[in-house]
Design an enzyme around this catalytic site. Structure first.
Site, PDB file in Angstrom:
ATOM      1  NE  ARG A 168      -7.333  -3.364   1.697  1.00 16.26           N
ATOM      2  CZ  ARG A 168      -6.642  -2.837   0.670  1.00 16.26           C
ATOM      3  NH1 ARG A 168      -5.572  -3.632   0.339  1.00 16.26           N
ATOM      4  NH2 ARG A 168      -6.816  -1.601   0.324  1.00 16.26           N
ATOM      5  NE  ARG A 172      -5.971   4.869  13.212  1.00 14.85           N
ATOM      6  CZ  ARG A 172      -6.268   5.344  12.012  1.00 14.85           C
ATOM      7  NH1 ARG A 172      -7.239   6.204  12.062  1.00 14.85           N
ATOM      8  NH2 ARG A 172      -5.660   5.135  10.878  1.00 14.85           N
ATOM      9  NE  ARG A 243     -13.721  -6.481  -5.262  1.00 15.10           N
ATOM     10  CZ  ARG A 243     -13.614  -4.814  -5.074  1.00 15.10           C
ATOM     11  NH1 ARG A 243     -14.752  -4.242  -5.438  1.00 15.10           N
ATOM     12  NH2 ARG A 243     -12.773  -4.348  -4.441  1.00 15.10           N
ATOM     13  NE  ARG A 274     -14.422   4.094  -3.572  1.00 21.59           N
ATOM     14  CZ  ARG A 274     -13.304   3.763  -3.260  1.00 21.59           C
ATOM     15  NH1 ARG A 274     -12.791   4.036  -1.994  1.00 21.59           N
ATOM     16  NH2 ARG A 274     -12.433   3.275  -4.180  1.00 21.59           N
ATOM     17  CD  GLU A 294     -15.317   3.000  -6.719  1.00 27.23           C
ATOM     18  OE1 GLU A 294     -14.366   4.206  -6.670  1.00 27.23           O
ATOM     19  OE2 GLU A 294     -14.904   2.019  -6.129  1.00 27.23           O
ATOM     20  CE1 TYR A 342      -8.145  -5.953  -3.187  1.00 28.57           C
ATOM     21  CE2 TYR A 342      -6.919  -3.963  -2.990  1.00 28.57           C
ATOM     22  CZ  TYR A 342      -8.090  -4.531  -2.816  1.00 28.57           C
ATOM     23  OH  TYR A 342      -9.349  -3.792  -2.628  1.00 28.57           O
ATOM     24  CG  ASP A 344      -2.284   0.415  -1.944  1.00 30.21           C
ATOM     25  OD1 ASP A 344      -3.333   0.391  -2.523  1.00 30.21           O
ATOM     26  OD2 ASP A 344      -2.365   0.287  -0.480  1.00 30.21           O
TER      27      ASP A 344
HETATM   28  P1  FAD Z   1      -1.948  -0.481 -14.341  1.00 35.52           P
HETATM   29  O1  FAD Z   1      -2.188   0.574 -13.838  1.00 35.52           O
HETATM   30  O2  FAD Z   1      -2.901  -1.663 -14.379  1.00 35.52           O
HETATM   31  O3  FAD Z   1      -1.376  -0.372 -15.720  1.00 35.52           O
HETATM   32  C1  FAD Z   1      -1.321  -1.488 -16.649  1.00 35.52           C
HETATM   33  C2  FAD Z   1      -1.539  -1.281 -18.117  1.00 35.52           C
HETATM   34  O4  FAD Z   1      -1.249  -1.939 -18.968  1.00 35.52           O
HETATM   35  C3  FAD Z   1      -2.879  -0.674 -18.570  1.00 35.52           C
HETATM   36  O5  FAD Z   1      -2.735   0.820 -18.770  1.00 35.52           O
HETATM   37  C4  FAD Z   1      -3.436  -1.507 -19.199  1.00 35.52           C
HETATM   38  O6  FAD Z   1      -4.445  -0.809 -20.120  1.00 35.52           O
HETATM   39  C5  FAD Z   1      -2.156  -1.793 -20.007  1.00 35.52           C
HETATM   40  N1  FAD Z   1      -2.446  -3.465 -20.504  1.00 35.52           N
HETATM   41  C6  FAD Z   1      -2.888  -4.344 -19.953  1.00 35.52           C
HETATM   42  N2  FAD Z   1      -2.879  -5.465 -21.144  1.00 35.52           N
HETATM   43  C7  FAD Z   1      -2.305  -4.815 -22.042  1.00 35.52           C
HETATM   44  C8  FAD Z   1      -2.157  -5.331 -23.522  1.00 35.52           C
HETATM   45  N3  FAD Z   1      -2.403  -6.570 -23.836  1.00 35.52           N
HETATM   46  N4  FAD Z   1      -1.589  -4.536 -24.443  1.00 35.52           N
HETATM   47  C9  FAD Z   1      -1.154  -3.236 -24.111  1.00 35.52           C
HETATM   48  N5  FAD Z   1      -1.393  -2.634 -22.802  1.00 35.52           N
HETATM   49  C10 FAD Z   1      -1.882  -3.574 -22.055  1.00 35.52           C
HETATM   50  N6  FAD Z   1      -3.187   2.657  -4.890  1.00 35.52           N
HETATM   51  C11 FAD Z   1      -2.794   3.138  -4.212  1.00 35.52           C
HETATM   52  O7  FAD Z   1      -1.623   3.489  -3.571  1.00 35.52           O
HETATM   53  N7  FAD Z   1      -3.964   4.373  -3.364  1.00 35.52           N
HETATM   54  C12 FAD Z   1      -4.990   4.487  -3.878  1.00 35.52           C
HETATM   55  O8  FAD Z   1      -5.808   5.120  -3.192  1.00 35.52           O
HETATM   56  C13 FAD Z   1      -5.527   3.376  -4.927  1.00 35.52           C
HETATM   57  N8  FAD Z   1      -6.911   3.312  -5.186  1.00 35.52           N
HETATM   58  C14 FAD Z   1      -7.329   2.553  -6.156  1.00 35.52           C
HETATM   59  C15 FAD Z   1      -8.460   2.465  -6.519  1.00 35.52           C
HETATM   60  C16 FAD Z   1      -9.140   1.804  -7.581  1.00 35.52           C
HETATM   61  C17 FAD Z   1     -10.309   1.633  -7.960  1.00 35.52           C
HETATM   62  C18 FAD Z   1      -8.151   0.962  -8.203  1.00 35.52           C
HETATM   63  C19 FAD Z   1      -8.400  -0.101  -9.449  1.00 35.52           C
HETATM   64  C20 FAD Z   1      -6.698   0.806  -7.661  1.00 35.52           C
HETATM   65  C21 FAD Z   1      -6.386   1.764  -6.793  1.00 35.52           C
HETATM   66  N9  FAD Z   1      -4.984   1.665  -6.393  1.00 35.52           N
HETATM   67  C22 FAD Z   1      -4.640   2.659  -5.610  1.00 35.52           C
HETATM   68  C23 FAD Z   1      -3.831   0.795  -7.007  1.00 35.52           C
HETATM   69  C24 FAD Z   1      -3.079   1.271  -8.296  1.00 35.52           C
HETATM   70  O9  FAD Z   1      -4.136   1.686  -9.202  1.00 35.52           O
HETATM   71  C25 FAD Z   1      -2.055   0.418  -8.720  1.00 35.52           C
HETATM   72  O10 FAD Z   1      -1.290  -0.054  -7.635  1.00 35.52           O
HETATM   73  C26 FAD Z   1      -1.364   0.851 -10.021  1.00 35.52           C
HETATM   74  O11 FAD Z   1      -1.962   1.838 -10.625  1.00 35.52           O
HETATM   75  C27 FAD Z   1      -0.865  -0.317 -10.744  1.00 35.52           C
HETATM   76  O12 FAD Z   1      -0.072   0.110 -11.866  1.00 35.52           O
HETATM   77  P2  FAD Z   1       0.530  -1.037 -12.677  1.00 35.52           P
HETATM   78  O13 FAD Z   1       1.276  -0.484 -13.652  1.00 35.52           O
HETATM   79  O14 FAD Z   1       0.837  -2.229 -12.076  1.00 35.52           O
HETATM   80  O15 FAD Z   1      -0.871  -1.264 -13.417  1.00 35.52           O
HETATM   81  N1  UDP Z   2     -15.683  -1.770   4.326  1.00 34.19           N
HETATM   82  C1  UDP Z   2     -16.933  -1.843   4.986  1.00 34.19           C
HETATM   83  N2  UDP Z   2     -17.204  -0.587   4.886  1.00 34.19           N
HETATM   84  C2  UDP Z   2     -16.607   0.607   4.647  1.00 34.19           C
HETATM   85  C3  UDP Z   2     -15.429   0.529   3.948  1.00 34.19           C
HETATM   86  C4  UDP Z   2     -14.950  -0.832   3.879  1.00 34.19           C
HETATM   87  O1  UDP Z   2     -17.342  -2.672   5.248  1.00 34.19           O
HETATM   88  O2  UDP Z   2     -17.147   1.723   4.645  1.00 34.19           O
HETATM   89  C5  UDP Z   2     -14.953  -3.257   3.904  1.00 34.19           C
HETATM   90  C6  UDP Z   2     -15.443  -3.757   2.678  1.00 34.19           C
HETATM   91  O3  UDP Z   2     -15.641  -5.119   2.674  1.00 34.19           O
HETATM   92  C7  UDP Z   2     -13.982  -3.820   1.724  1.00 34.19           C
HETATM   93  C8  UDP Z   2     -13.000  -3.882   3.090  1.00 34.19           C
HETATM   94  O4  UDP Z   2     -13.634  -3.355   4.022  1.00 34.19           O
HETATM   95  O5  UDP Z   2     -14.108  -4.692   0.621  1.00 34.19           O
HETATM   96  C9  UDP Z   2     -11.674  -3.071   2.570  1.00 34.19           C
HETATM   97  O6  UDP Z   2     -12.033  -1.672   2.071  1.00 34.19           O
HETATM   98  P1  UDP Z   2     -11.005  -0.713   1.819  1.00 34.19           P
HETATM   99  O7  UDP Z   2     -11.772   0.349   1.196  1.00 34.19           O
HETATM  100  O8  UDP Z   2      -9.849  -0.551   2.654  1.00 34.19           O
HETATM  101  O9  UDP Z   2     -10.266  -1.389   0.468  1.00 34.19           O
HETATM  102  P2  UDP Z   2     -10.819  -1.680  -0.936  1.00 34.19           P
HETATM  103  O10 UDP Z   2     -10.801  -3.231  -1.301  1.00 34.19           O
HETATM  104  O11 UDP Z   2     -12.210  -1.036  -1.223  1.00 34.19           O
HETATM  105  O12 UDP Z   2      -9.652  -0.749  -1.836  1.00 34.19           O
END
Ligand code: FAD
Ligand code: UDP
Length: 361
Positions: A168, A172, A243, A274, A294, A342, A344
């Site tokens: 991922r 560049r 995770r 981070r 985090e 996984y 977005d």
């Molecule tokens: P969720 O947001 O997980 O919603 C599911 C909901 O169901 C939750 O509120 C949960 O509490 C509820 N639920 C689960 N089980 C039950 C139950 N039994 N009863 C009632 N409610 C329940 N995406 C991006 O595009 N850009 C980013 O920069 C980005 N960064 C991220 C960073 C992190 C740390 C994480 C974890 C995710 C990130 N994502 C990012 C991904 C993004 O969060 C998800 O794609 C999106 O929010 C998923 O939406 P969802 O509705 O599928 O799931």
């Molecule tokens: N990674 C790394 N150094 C960094 C950022 C990311 O080695 O500064 C590696 C790390 O193994 C991570 C993967 O690249 O799991 C993907 O990182 P990214 O931030 O794109 O995605 P994440 O899984 O954290 O959403």
């Protein structure tokens, strides 16, 4: 009697509810957390929009998805350009000419390629993450910017991790610090929660309500389930692996703590992976700042399942759950947990719109 019982108020559930309500359907949305929005949830602290479950940067190449989400909020022109702190040395991410210049003093792409070529592990078929990284970018970058960060994040040696994780990460040979390659990118001004609130208008919403805490048989004609797919089937084929993360948020009495929204700590000397300084997502000028450290952590029962671990073993168990799911005509499984992918945000939006389209055709 409702038309739809929607389990989870994240993006998937909220979009489905919105599309159903628009068509005159009655929806009940249940959410086990104390707030709506799932992992995209944001809240206001000291006038700063805080991303409670990790930084959420919206990015997509899909024009229809971009236009759809823009109906619910105004987006700014934020571009994600994280930096890495390796024991006090600062490098630009993703790996680009700025990073190479800082490491080796090379200001021409050809020179940087030569350095990488001289350090590269020559292998056709990398067997693990370490080999994959060494063959992509060579030893210096691996040691300062990948090895210890990855080991902190995954709790395992790079030699014991699958190669696909690092694919991922872009490399560049231009001076371009934009982490994503997508055409559209930005942060909704004021946060994501307002988007979900608008989507849920017209639906009944019950917070602090776990789907598994009672029987919902006579509640709705159909269910949309966005929780973990393995839990729906009472872990019949075993638990899927996730995770998880731990967040520590602090308010600091300073206007600007680190000068960037995201700083990755790539050495093992710091226990966090981070630090997020939330105000920089919206170019905030508040007198105080809010930061979140985090930490990565092994998933245990009761933790939030943030990331599906899409390795071969877990994907094949998930496949068995998908086969059971396909037999449940009255349940739509969706979202990051319901589909064990996984995703977005843009992918979740696209999938929810497609599911609604198929349902209401
Ligand atoms: P969720 O947001 O997980 O919603 C599911 C909901 O169901 C939750 O509120 C949960 O509490 C509820 N639920 C689960 N089980 C039950 C139950 N039994 N009863 C009632 N409610 C329940 N995406 C991006 O595009 N850009 C980013 O920069 C980005 N960064 C991220 C960073 C992190 C740390 C994480 C974890 C995710 C990130 N994502 C990012 C991904 C993004 O969060 C998800 O794609 C999106 O929010 C998923 O939406 P969802 O509705 O599928 O799931
Ligand atoms: N990674 C790394 N150094 C960094 C950022 C990311 O080695 O500064 C590696 C790390 O193994 C991570 C993967 O690249 O799991 C993907 O990182 P990214 O931030 O794109 O995605 P994440 O899984 O954290 O959403």
């Amino acid at each position: 009697m409702y038309d739809y019982l929607i389990v989870g108020s994240g993006l998937y559930g909220a979009i489905f509810a919105h599309e159903a309500t628009k068509r005159g359907k009655k929806c009940l949305v249940i959410e086990k957390r104390a707030h709506i929005g799932g992992n995209a949830y944001t809240e206001q602290v000291e006038g700063v929009t805080v991303h409670r479950y990790g930084p959420h940067i919206f990015h997509t190449n899909d024009t229809a998805v971009w236009e759809y989400i823009n109906r619910f909020a105004e987006f700014n022109n934020y571009i994600n350009a994280p930096i890495a702190n390796y024991n006090g040395e600062i490098y630009n991410l993703p790996f680009n000419m700025n990073t190479f210049y800082k490491l080796w003093g090379t200001h021409k792409p050809e020179k940087a390629m030569e350095v990488i070529e001289s350090q590269r592990l020559k292998t056709e078929n990398p067997q693990n993450l370490e080999e994959q990284a060494l063959s992509l970018v060579g030893r210096d970058i691996f040691e300062k910017l990948i090895k210890e960060y990855t080991e902190k994040q995954w709790g395992r040696k790079c030699k014991d991790l699958p190669a696909f994780i690092i694919k991922r990460l872009p490399v560049r040979f231009t001076y371009n610090n934009n982490y994503f390659n997508d055409r559209y990118q930005g942060i909704p001004i004021g946060g994501y929660t307002q988007i979900i609130e608008k989507m849920l208008q017209g639906s009944d919403v019950r917070l602090n309500t776990d789907y598994f805490s009672q029987n919902w048989d006579d509640t709705a004609r159909k269910t949309v389930y966005t929780g973990p797919v393995d839990e729906f089937f009472a872990f019949k084929y075993g638990r899927l692996k996730y995770r998880t993360l731990r967040f520590e948020t602090e308010v600091l009495d300073t206007g600007n703590y680190q000068g960037n929204a995201i700083v990755n700590y790539t050495s093992a000397a710091f226990p966090w992976t981070r630090i997020i300084e939330h105000k920089h997502f919206e170019y905030g000028a508040q007198p105080k700042t809010v930061i979140t450290k985090e930490f990565s952590k092994e998933f245990e029962t009761g933790d939030e399942p943030y990331y599906p671990v899409n390795d071969e073993k877990n994907n094949s168990v998930a496949q068995k759950y998908f086969e059971l799911a396909a037999q449940r005509e009255n349940v739509i499984f969706g979202g990051r947990l319901g589909e064990y992918k996984y995703y977005d945000m843009w992918q979740v939006i696209k999938n929810a719109l497609e599911a609604a389209e198929a349902e209401f055709r």
